[in-house]
Design a protein around this motif. Structure first.
Motif, PDB file in Angstrom:
ATOM      1  N   TRP A  26     -22.229  80.788   4.586  1.00 13.99           N
ATOM      2  CA  TRP A  26     -21.733  80.464   3.250  1.00 13.99           C
ATOM      3  C   TRP A  26     -20.566  79.485   3.332  1.00 13.99           C
ATOM      4  N   LEU A  27     -19.674  79.679   4.289  1.00 12.29           N
ATOM      5  CA  LEU A  27     -18.541  78.771   4.451  1.00 12.29           C
ATOM      6  C   LEU A  27     -19.012  77.366   4.811  1.00 12.29           C
ATOM      7  N   ILE A  28     -20.021  77.277   5.676  1.00 15.28           N
ATOM      8  CA  ILE A  28     -20.556  75.960   6.051  1.00 15.28           C
ATOM      9  C   ILE A  28     -21.181  75.282   4.834  1.00 15.28           C
ATOM     10  N   ALA A  31     -18.380  74.121   2.504  1.00 14.12           N
ATOM     11  CA  ALA A  31     -17.703  72.960   3.076  1.00 14.12           C
ATOM     12  C   ALA A  31     -18.550  71.701   2.919  1.00 14.12           C
ATOM     13  N   ALA A  32     -19.867  71.826   3.121  1.00 10.16           N
ATOM     14  CA  ALA A  32     -20.758  70.667   2.959  1.00 10.16           C
ATOM     15  C   ALA A  32     -20.762  70.182   1.519  1.00 10.16           C
ATOM     16  N   VAL A  33     -20.822  71.110   0.557  1.00  6.65           N
ATOM     17  CA  VAL A  33     -20.822  70.727  -0.863  1.00  6.65           C
ATOM     18  C   VAL A  33     -19.497  70.063  -1.224  1.00  6.65           C
ATOM     19  N   GLY A  35     -17.478  68.485   0.805  1.00  2.54           N
ATOM     20  CA  GLY A  35     -17.464  67.182   1.466  1.00  2.54           C
ATOM     21  C   GLY A  35     -18.264  66.139   0.710  1.00  2.54           C
ATOM     22  N   ILE A  36     -19.435  66.527   0.247  1.00  3.95           N
ATOM     23  CA  ILE A  36     -20.275  65.597  -0.518  1.00  3.95           C
ATOM     24  C   ILE A  36     -19.589  65.219  -1.828  1.00  3.95           C
ATOM     25  N   LEU A  37     -19.012  66.202  -2.517  1.00  2.00           N
ATOM     26  CA  LEU A  37     -18.289  65.903  -3.760  1.00  2.00           C
ATOM     27  C   LEU A  37     -17.103  64.983  -3.497  1.00  2.00           C
ATOM     28  N   GLY A  38     -16.417  65.189  -2.365  1.00  2.00           N
ATOM     29  CA  GLY A  38     -15.303  64.309  -2.011  1.00  2.00           C
ATOM     30  C   GLY A  38     -15.757  62.883  -1.765  1.00  2.00           C
ATOM     31  N   LEU A  39     -16.878  62.715  -1.065  1.00  2.00           N
ATOM     32  CA  LEU A  39     -17.414  61.369  -0.810  1.00  2.00           C
ATOM     33  C   LEU A  39     -17.838  60.680  -2.108  1.00  2.00           C
ATOM     34  N   VAL A  40     -18.467  61.425  -2.992  1.00  2.00           N
ATOM     35  CA  VAL A  40     -18.886  60.852  -4.283  1.00  2.00           C
ATOM     36  C   VAL A  40     -17.656  60.436  -5.092  1.00  2.00           C
ATOM     37  N   THR A  41     -16.618  61.271  -5.090  1.00  2.00           N
ATOM     38  CA  THR A  41     -15.385  60.938  -5.809  1.00  2.00           C
ATOM     39  C   THR A  41     -14.739  59.693  -5.204  1.00  2.00           C
TER      40      THR A  41
END
Length: 196
Positions: A26-28, A31-33, A35-41
């Motif tokens: 769940w933590l992984i 973290a992936a979600v 990270g993806i939201l951070g890249l999109v932002t």
């Protein structure tokens, strides 16, 4: 039609399957979600920043296009401004009588009697425009001889009865000079030099 008991069993199986997933998994996933939201932002902010940086360039290009169009119309239909000025006096522009803010550019002094009517400093070039009443041939000779005295090679890029485009080169430096004939023995000069 399925029975409510069947729906309840499916929900129970889903909950049971999810509860078997380890906390580390769940933590992984979280973290992936994130990270993806951070890249999109970050991509969105970078795109907006780039667009904001393009705005002054687009505005200046639009202003130049409008000025060039007005000059072309005046060359095609001489005296149009004066005719419009008779009917709508507020639209008639009077020629500039004093310099706009900026500096003179290039190695050749300004032709006597001309007024600096435009100045723009870009990242790579400086554009200065001069306008006033003068003989076209005298203005052309002044600049061609002045650049030759400063050690520049001269070439004519194009010429017509209404306008001429001259280019002066020395080493890696290139300066463009555009000369426009206007009505009533008026001339306009556009000088584009590399920014220092």
């Amino acid at each position: 039609m399925r029975s409510p008991l069947h729906k309840h069993r499916f929900s129970a199986l889903a909950v049971s399957a999810l509860s078997k997933v380890r906390a580390r998994t769940w933590l992984i996933l979280v973290a992936a979600v994130v990270g993806i939201l951070g890249l999109v932002t970050w991509a969105g902010i970078a795109l907006l920043s780039w667009l904001w940086g393009q705005f002054p360039t687009a505005t200046e290009a639009g202003r130049r296009l409008a000025n060039d169009a007005a000059t072309q119309i005046e060359q095609v239909v001489p005296g149009l401004k004066e005719q419009i000025g008779q009917w709508v006096p507020d639209l008639a522009e009077s020629p500039a009588t004093s310099d706009v803010s900026g500096i003179d550019a290039g190695p050749v002094p300004r032709f006597p009697g001309l007024v600096r009517s435009y100045f723009a400093r870009g990242e790579k070039t400086v554009e200065v425009r001069y306008a006033g009443r003068a003989a076209f041939e005298a203005v052309r000779a002044h600049y061609v001889q002045g650049f030759a005295a400063a050690g520049y090679a001269h070439e004519v890029v194009n010429g017509s009865p209404e306008a001429e485009h001259h280019r002066f080169k020395r080493d890696q430096e290139s300066i463009d000079l555009l000369l426009f004939r206007q009505v009533e023995e008026r001339v306009e000069i556009r000088l584009t030099v590399p920014a220092q």
